[in-house]
Design a protein around this motif. Structure first.
Motif, mmCIF file in Angstrom:
data_model
loop_
_atom_site.group_PDB
_atom_site.id
_atom_site.type_symbol
_atom_site.label_atom_id
_atom_site.label_comp_id
_atom_site.label_asym_id
_atom_site.label_seq_id
_atom_site.Cartn_x
_atom_site.Cartn_y
_atom_site.Cartn_z
ATOM 1 N N VAL A 123 0.834 -1.196 0.000
ATOM 2 C CA VAL A 123 0.000 0.000 0.000
ATOM 3 C C VAL A 123 0.869 1.246 0.000
ATOM 4 C CG1 VAL A 123 -1.735 1.274 1.323
ATOM 5 C CG2 VAL A 123 -1.826 -1.221 1.227
ATOM 6 N N SER A 124 0.466 2.249 -0.767
ATOM 7 C CA SER A 124 1.061 3.590 -0.667
ATOM 8 C C SER A 124 -0.081 4.589 -0.694
ATOM 9 C CB SER A 124 2.071 3.838 -1.790
ATOM 10 O OG SER A 124 1.456 3.702 -3.046
ATOM 11 N N VAL A 125 0.154 5.774 -0.161
ATOM 12 C CA VAL A 125 -0.922 6.740 -0.003
ATOM 13 C C VAL A 125 -0.418 8.147 -0.274
ATOM 14 C CG1 VAL A 125 -0.527 6.946 2.490
ATOM 15 C CG2 VAL A 125 -2.780 7.494 1.554
ATOM 16 N N GLY A 126 -1.291 8.980 -0.798
ATOM 17 C CA GLY A 126 -0.982 10.384 -1.044
ATOM 18 C C GLY A 126 -2.193 11.234 -0.737
ATOM 19 N N PHE A 127 -1.988 12.549 -0.646
ATOM 20 C CA PHE A 127 -3.106 13.468 -0.429
ATOM 21 C C PHE A 127 -3.190 14.423 -1.604
ATOM 22 C CE2 PHE A 127 -4.913 17.465 1.240
ATOM 23 C CZ PHE A 127 -6.175 16.986 1.544
ATOM 24 N N ASP A 128 -4.344 14.441 -2.276
ATOM 25 C CA ASP A 128 -4.603 15.330 -3.400
ATOM 26 C C ASP A 128 -5.172 16.628 -2.829
ATOM 27 O OD1 ASP A 128 -5.809 16.758 -5.494
ATOM 28 O OD2 ASP A 128 -6.349 14.950 -6.593
ATOM 29 N N SER A 129 -4.344 17.664 -2.726
ATOM 30 C CA SER A 129 -4.772 18.926 -2.123
ATOM 31 C C SER A 129 -5.677 19.733 -3.043
ATOM 32 C CB SER A 129 -3.547 19.756 -1.712
ATOM 33 O OG SER A 129 -2.726 19.994 -2.834
ATOM 34 N N ASN A 130 -5.774 19.363 -4.318
ATOM 35 C CA ASN A 130 -6.698 20.012 -5.241
ATOM 36 C C ASN A 130 -8.125 19.519 -5.000
ATOM 37 O OD1 ASN A 130 -7.356 21.654 -7.649
ATOM 38 N ND2 ASN A 130 -7.826 19.658 -8.534
ATOM 39 N N PHE A 172 5.194 -3.264 -4.695
ATOM 40 C CA PHE A 172 6.006 -2.134 -4.259
ATOM 41 C C PHE A 172 5.526 -0.821 -4.877
ATOM 42 C CE2 PHE A 172 8.793 -5.904 -4.145
ATOM 43 C CZ PHE A 172 8.912 -5.990 -2.762
ATOM 44 N N THR A 173 4.311 -0.471 -4.541
ATOM 45 C CA THR A 173 3.703 0.741 -5.086
ATOM 46 C C THR A 173 4.306 1.987 -4.451
ATOM 47 O OG1 THR A 173 1.955 0.791 -3.419
ATOM 48 C CG2 THR A 173 1.521 -0.473 -5.438
ATOM 49 N N GLY A 174 4.134 3.105 -5.137
ATOM 50 C CA GLY A 174 4.554 4.408 -4.616
ATOM 51 C C GLY A 174 3.765 5.482 -5.330
ATOM 52 N N MET A 175 3.488 6.572 -4.634
ATOM 53 C CA MET A 175 2.725 7.646 -5.265
ATOM 54 C C MET A 175 3.065 8.981 -4.653
ATOM 55 S SD MET A 175 -1.154 7.691 -3.799
ATOM 56 C CE MET A 175 -1.677 7.077 -5.337
ATOM 57 N N SER A 176 2.791 10.022 -5.432
ATOM 58 C CA SER A 176 3.019 11.381 -4.978
ATOM 59 C C SER A 176 2.054 12.287 -5.731
ATOM 60 C CB SER A 176 4.452 11.797 -5.263
ATOM 61 O OG SER A 176 4.679 13.120 -4.845
ATOM 62 N N PHE A 177 1.619 13.378 -5.113
ATOM 63 C CA PHE A 177 0.709 14.321 -5.753
ATOM 64 C C PHE A 177 1.506 15.444 -6.404
ATOM 65 C CE2 PHE A 177 -1.932 18.231 -5.459
ATOM 66 C CZ PHE A 177 -2.889 17.856 -6.388
ATOM 67 N N ASP A 178 1.141 15.799 -7.651
ATOM 68 C CA ASP A 178 1.761 16.876 -8.399
ATOM 69 C C ASP A 178 0.870 18.115 -8.283
ATOM 70 O OD1 ASP A 178 2.677 18.707 -10.261
ATOM 71 O OD2 ASP A 178 2.732 17.300 -11.930
ATOM 72 N N PRO A 179 1.204 19.090 -7.415
ATOM 73 C CA PRO A 179 0.333 20.249 -7.217
ATOM 74 C C PRO A 179 0.329 21.236 -8.384
ATOM 75 C CG PRO A 179 2.317 20.494 -5.915
ATOM 76 C CD PRO A 179 2.379 19.126 -6.539
ATOM 77 N N VAL A 180 1.317 21.171 -9.270
ATOM 78 C CA VAL A 180 1.353 22.067 -10.424
ATOM 79 C C VAL A 180 0.291 21.661 -11.450
ATOM 80 C CG1 VAL A 180 2.761 22.885 -12.350
ATOM 81 C CG2 VAL A 180 3.786 22.610 -10.088
ATOM 82 N N ASN A 181 0.184 20.357 -11.715
ATOM 83 C CA ASN A 181 -0.764 19.858 -12.709
ATOM 84 C C ASN A 181 -2.019 19.236 -12.101
ATOM 85 O OD1 ASN A 181 0.835 20.322 -15.192
ATOM 86 N ND2 ASN A 181 2.270 18.985 -14.141
ATOM 87 N N ASN A 182 -2.080 19.220 -10.765
ATOM 88 C CA ASN A 182 -3.196 18.599 -10.046
ATOM 89 C C ASN A 182 -3.426 17.153 -10.471
ATOM 90 O OD1 ASN A 182 -3.764 20.829 -8.411
ATOM 91 N ND2 ASN A 182 -4.863 21.801 -10.091
#
Length: 182
Positions: A123-130, A172-182
């Motif tokens: 499991v991997s987790v991110g927060f989408d602030s958009n 082996f998942t991984g994720m990250s939120f891109d705030p420039v492109n949402n």
């Protein structure tokens, strides 16, 4: 402390003396606290809230968030919209989430929610602030899946999973939120 391209460190501080594994950390920017989630020597899920002062860190009392055996890595993420910490963890074959509220050097929890009742790993987790949503990526027996979580008060609910891949070797998942492109 980061200075240019260098980093220096203060003295280490122990947050648990025995049997810690599967630990991960997030930062609660509302409370200005570090939140460490881990599997303790009892095999149960625990959290400790850390306070940074200069180059030192001190910790509050451990709080148990799950009294059953927790497996794999525990994943905390901070939801800046709800101003809560969401902790994802696996118990038996189910992946669960629980919402925590930091107050001082402690944390309290709402009820847990299950978002994958069958097998889920890595499991991997991110927060989408958009969108102000928690996004979870995980692998299962068929491949990879993604699910979106919405925090309301001290609870979290999940939408329908979306298949990311069909390879049974997804891991082996991984994720990250891109705030420039949402």
């Amino acid at each position: 402390t980061v200075s240019g391209t260098s980093i220096s460190f203060g003295s280490p501080a122990e947050f648990n003396g025995t049997g810690v594994s599967k630990q991960s950390v997030t930062f609660d920017s509302t409370a200005n606290k570090v939140v460490i989630a881990y599997k303790g020597d009892s095999q149960h899920g625990h959290v400790r809230v850390g306070t940074v002062s200069g180059t030192s860190i001190s910790f509050g009392t451990p709080v148990e968030f799950d009294s059953a055996s927790v497996q794999y890595t525990i994943y905390p993420i901070y939801d800046s919209n709800a101003k809560r910490v969401v902790i994802l963890y696996r118990q038996s074959s189910q992946t669960r989430a629980i919402v925590g509220t930091v107050s001082g050097t402690s944390i309290s929890f709402g009820s847990e929610a299950t978002f994958n009742a069958t097998q889920s790993n890595y499991v991997s987790v991110g927060f989408d602030s958009n969108s102000n949503k928690v996004v979870v990526l995980y692998s299962d027996a068929v491949g990879g899946s993604c699910v979106v979580g919405t925090v309301s008060g001290t609870s979290i609910s999940f939408g329908t999973e979306t298949r990311v891949g069909t390879s049974t070797s997804t891991a082996f998942t991984g994720m990250s939120f891109d705030p420039v492109n949402n």
